[in-house]
Design a protein around this motif. Structure first.
Motif, PDB file in Angstrom:
ATOM      1  N   LYS A 141       0.826  -1.209   0.000  1.00 31.22           N
ATOM      2  CA  LYS A 141       0.000   0.000   0.000  1.00 31.22           C
ATOM      3  C   LYS A 141       0.863   1.262   0.000  1.00 31.22           C
ATOM      4  O   LYS A 141       0.564   2.238  -0.694  1.00 31.22           O
ATOM      5  N   LEU A 142       1.931   1.241   0.785  1.00 30.21           N
ATOM      6  CA  LEU A 142       2.800   2.418   0.822  1.00 30.21           C
ATOM      7  C   LEU A 142       3.406   2.676  -0.553  1.00 30.21           C
ATOM      8  O   LEU A 142       3.449   3.829  -1.026  1.00 30.21           O
ATOM      9  N   ASN A 143       3.872   1.631  -1.202  1.00 29.09           N
ATOM     10  CA  ASN A 143       4.471   1.794  -2.526  1.00 29.09           C
ATOM     11  C   ASN A 143       3.447   2.291  -3.532  1.00 29.09           C
ATOM     12  O   ASN A 143       3.741   3.160  -4.370  1.00 29.09           O
ATOM     13  N   SER A 144       2.239   1.770  -3.481  1.00 26.51           N
ATOM     14  CA  SER A 144       1.210   2.179  -4.443  1.00 26.51           C
ATOM     15  C   SER A 144       0.812   3.630  -4.256  1.00 26.51           C
ATOM     16  O   SER A 144       0.327   4.270  -5.189  1.00 26.51           O
ATOM     17  N   ARG A 145       1.024   4.163  -3.057  1.00 17.74           N
ATOM     18  CA  ARG A 145       0.679   5.554  -2.768  1.00 17.74           C
ATOM     19  C   ARG A 145       1.895   6.470  -2.857  1.00 17.74           C
ATOM     20  O   ARG A 145       1.822   7.641  -2.490  1.00 17.74           O
ATOM     21  N   GLY A 146       3.009   5.935  -3.308  1.00 25.28           N
ATOM     22  CA  GLY A 146       4.200   6.747  -3.490  1.00 25.28           C
ATOM     23  C   GLY A 146       4.869   7.171  -2.209  1.00 25.28           C
ATOM     24  O   GLY A 146       5.605   8.167  -2.176  1.00 25.28           O
ATOM     25  N   ILE A 147       4.655   6.434  -1.145  1.00 24.12           N
ATOM     26  CA  ILE A 147       5.262   6.764   0.149  1.00 24.12           C
ATOM     27  C   ILE A 147       6.562   5.978   0.259  1.00 24.12           C
ATOM     28  O   ILE A 147       6.568   4.785   0.583  1.00 24.12           O
ATOM     29  N   THR A 148       7.665   6.645  -0.031  1.00 24.57           N
ATOM     30  CA  THR A 148       8.968   5.982  -0.073  1.00 24.57           C
ATOM     31  C   THR A 148      10.019   6.664   0.790  1.00 24.57           C
ATOM     32  O   THR A 148      11.119   6.128   0.947  1.00 24.57           O
ATOM     33  N   ASP A 149       9.707   7.832   1.331  1.00 24.67           N
ATOM     34  CA  ASP A 149      10.667   8.530   2.186  1.00 24.67           C
ATOM     35  C   ASP A 149      11.051   7.650   3.371  1.00 24.67           C
ATOM     36  O   ASP A 149      10.185   7.102   4.076  1.00 24.67           O
ATOM     37  N   GLY A 150      12.349   7.492   3.608  1.00 20.50           N
ATOM     38  CA  GLY A 150      12.825   6.564   4.621  1.00 20.50           C
ATOM     39  C   GLY A 150      12.323   6.871   6.012  1.00 20.50           C
ATOM     40  O   GLY A 150      11.940   5.961   6.761  1.00 20.50           O
ATOM     41  N   VAL A 151      12.332   8.135   6.378  1.00 19.87           N
ATOM     42  CA  VAL A 151      11.887   8.515   7.713  1.00 19.87           C
ATOM     43  C   VAL A 151      10.398   8.247   7.874  1.00 19.87           C
ATOM     44  O   VAL A 151       9.945   7.699   8.891  1.00 19.87           O
ATOM     45  N   GLU A 152       9.623   8.607   6.853  1.00 19.08           N
ATOM     46  CA  GLU A 152       8.174   8.399   6.931  1.00 19.08           C
ATOM     47  C   GLU A 152       7.836   6.909   6.995  1.00 19.08           C
ATOM     48  O   GLU A 152       6.983   6.479   7.780  1.00 19.08           O
ATOM     49  N   VAL A 153       8.506   6.113   6.193  1.00 22.09           N
ATOM     50  CA  VAL A 153       8.259   4.674   6.198  1.00 22.09           C
ATOM     51  C   VAL A 153       8.629   4.075   7.558  1.00 22.09           C
ATOM     52  O   VAL A 153       7.907   3.225   8.095  1.00 22.09           O
ATOM     53  N   ALA A 154       9.747   4.530   8.131  1.00 22.85           N
ATOM     54  CA  ALA A 154      10.153   4.032   9.441  1.00 22.85           C
ATOM     55  C   ALA A 154       9.117   4.389  10.503  1.00 22.85           C
ATOM     56  O   ALA A 154       8.803   3.571  11.379  1.00 22.85           O
ATOM     57  N   ASN A 155       8.583   5.610  10.434  1.00 22.80           N
ATOM     58  CA  ASN A 155       7.551   6.010  11.399  1.00 22.80           C
ATOM     59  C   ASN A 155       6.301   5.146  11.251  1.00 22.80           C
ATOM     60  O   ASN A 155       5.709   4.713  12.245  1.00 22.80           O
ATOM     61  N   ILE A 156       5.901   4.898  10.014  1.00 19.04           N
ATOM     62  CA  ILE A 156       4.708   4.082   9.784  1.00 19.04           C
ATOM     63  C   ILE A 156       4.930   2.664  10.280  1.00 19.04           C
ATOM     64  O   ILE A 156       4.024   2.039  10.857  1.00 19.04           O
TER      65      ILE A 156
END
Length: 531
Positions: free
Chosen positions: A146-161
């Motif tokens: 889901k993160l990839n499909s929504r273009g969420i790839t920032d390392g810090v943001e992904v780590a927080n999620i």
């Protein structure tokens, strides 16, 4: 989350738009908004807001304020998580009487004559399964795909999620822990199951194994104790769930896990939490500043009004004779709560006259409760307050700002002491006595006159000391069951089993029934024996 408010009501409503769970959970979303998941989660900060919704379900009941409920056929007063937990753990035991027996479900609970149609039993089961459903939906929406499909790839943001995901898995484990403890079974559903899935029935052993493996899987990746923002969980909360589970493992799965409980207690004790120097400051308006509280249920008199446990306790403890609501910053409910005789007696020794935990008000009152409707009978108490430690009153005299202490360090000390008495090889009686005496000295403003020695420490002492330290904190039923004092007739209290002097309870009352409505909605569920 007192220091970082989110619009929890909006988020809980939003999450329900994506959980069509009326069949398996008896839940009907109250909002017909067509806002899509992709639209919502593409917004900055959306995942943190959604996380707040998972936490928020532990305090809120619906989208329309304190009187509203997400649950079909269950009102807010019988479906708030903390209030239902308090009803089921404390009202069903030897501590309190609820004066207003016309309140749905309360008469049957406090007289130990409940059935599968009790609305509070349904409210707790449904609210807890809602927590599972909301957690599952968050996990579905935060997968790497889901993160990839929504273009969420920032390392810090992904780590927080990913951190949010780990916290949500612990919250789901907490829900299943409550179901295991209260009902002994539950439908098992995860994020890998489709929406509207009618989960198979898991028994206590299966739930125990899942909770243990789930928490152990995420534990290394949680925040260290006291490093997360207030209101969110950390490693200590996860360890606390495991510790409570291990402490009661003989009840749940017939296994002695006291050594494991001690290991978890040591982890928590070494995590940086410390006793509040003033016992009663743990139960005041600003208790979010207490270094002792490990996890709380949020209460905010303005932004997130709800009839949760601290609103009930602050108002309910106001005496019918005393009219002492001003002492606690509330209007009061005219003597809603009174103390059963057996609880009052554990403070009767003169050694407890100056014990700060002894908030019993006995003047002009009889210790006996021969007529539950007579609000002038029985002692009352004054443990909770909507006034801060510095004397500042709350922002509302009905709804309170005081958070409910679900887990705190004092309980950890007493769990360690109990495990030592029960023979855990990694606990010492010396340390156990030290921990008990820390609580005794705190209760006596540093004086040591009430301290104990090794010879004083036994199971009879522990069960009474737990009552003195932890009363009105949703532990008592569980404690009495573990000590073999809940069912049967070896220990009776007034109105136990609907007898004015107490009568023996049958063994099947150690667990509550699966609600009739829940059985009807999921054919995989079976009723507990005896109901």
């Amino acid at each position: 989350m007192k220091n970082s408010k989110y619009n929890l009501i909006t988020l809980i409503c939003f999450l329900f738009l994506f959980i069509s769970c009326t069949n398996d959970l008896n839940v009907t979303p109250e909002d017909d908004d067509v806002f899509t998941a992709d639209e919502f989660y593409s917004q900055p900060g959306a995942y943190k807001q959604a996380l707040a919704g998972v936490y928020g379900n532990l305090s809120l009941t619906g989208t329309g304020g304190a009187e509203s409920s997400f649950l079909e056929g269950v009102d807010a007063g019988t479906s708030q998580y903390g209030r239902c937990l308090w009803y089921m753990q404390d009202l069903t035991a030897d501590q309190i009487i609820w004066s207003y027996e016309n309140d749905p479900g309360t008469r049957e609970l406090q007289r130990n004559i409940w059935s599968a149609d009790n609305p509070i039993i349904l409210g707790m089961f449904s609210r807890t399964m809602v927590e599972v459903a909301i957690a599952n939906e968050f996990l579905r929406q935060s997968s790497s795909e889901k993160l990839n499909s929504r273009g969420i790839t920032d390392g810090v943001e992904v780590a927080n999620i990913n951190l949010y995901r780990n916290e949500v898995r612990v919250l789901r484990a907490l829900a299943y822990y409550n179901l295991m403890d209260l009902y002994g079974k539950a439908p098992f559903i995860t994020e890998d199951d489709p929406i509207n899935f009618q989960g198979p029935e898991y028994n206590r052993q299966q739930l125990f194994d899942f909770i243990e493996s789930e928490i152990n899987a995420v534990l290394p990746n949680l925040k260290d104790p006291r490093t997360n923002e207030y209101g969110r969980l950390d490693k200590a909360v996860a360890n606390m769930i495991l510790a409570k589970m291990y402490l009661n493992a003989e009840v749940y799965i017939g296994q002695n896990r006291y050594v494991d409980c001690v290991t978890k207690c040591n982890d928590i004790i070494n995590g940086g939490y410390t006793l509040n120097t003033n016992y009663l400051n743990n139960f005041k308006k600003d208790n979010d500043t207490s270094p002792e509280l490990i996890f709380t249920l949020q209460s905010d008199a303005i932004n997130t009004q709800n009839y949760g446990p601290t609103t009930v306790l602050c108002n309910g403890q106001v005496g019918s004779i005393e009219s002492n609501g001003d002492d606690f910053g509330v209007g009061g409910w005219g003597g809603a709560i009174r103390l059963r005789k057996q609880f009052s007696l554990i403070f009767s020794d003169p050694i407890f006259d100056n014990d700060t935990r002894n908030t019993i008000i006995s003047a002009n009152r009889s210790i006996e409760i021969t007529n539950i409707a007579d609000k002038d009978q029985g002692f009352v108490f004054g443990k909770y307050s909507n006034i801060s430690s510095t004397g500042v009153s709350g922002s509302n005299t009905t709804f309170v700002d005081t958070d409910f202490p679900l887990f705190r360090l004092a309980d950890v000390y007493l769990m360690y002491a109990e495990c030592a008495v029960r023979g855990a090889s990694n606990a010492t009686m010396t340390d156990a006595v030290t921990y008990v005496n820390l609580l005794r000295e705190r209760a006596n403003n540093g004086a040591t006159n009430a301290n104990i020695t090794n010879a004083d420490l036994n199971l009879d002492f522990i069960i009474d000391e737990r009552a003195r330290e932890l009363y009105m904190e949703s532990h008592r039923r569980q404690d009495l069951i573990r000590f073999g004092k809940y069912t049967g007739g070896s220990y009776n209290w007034v109105w136990k089993g609907n007898g004015s002097n107490g009568i023996a309870l049958p063994t099947h009352l150690k667990v509550f029934p699966i609600p009739t409505a829940s059985l009807a909605s999921n054919p995989n569920l079976t009723q507990n024996t005896g109901y």
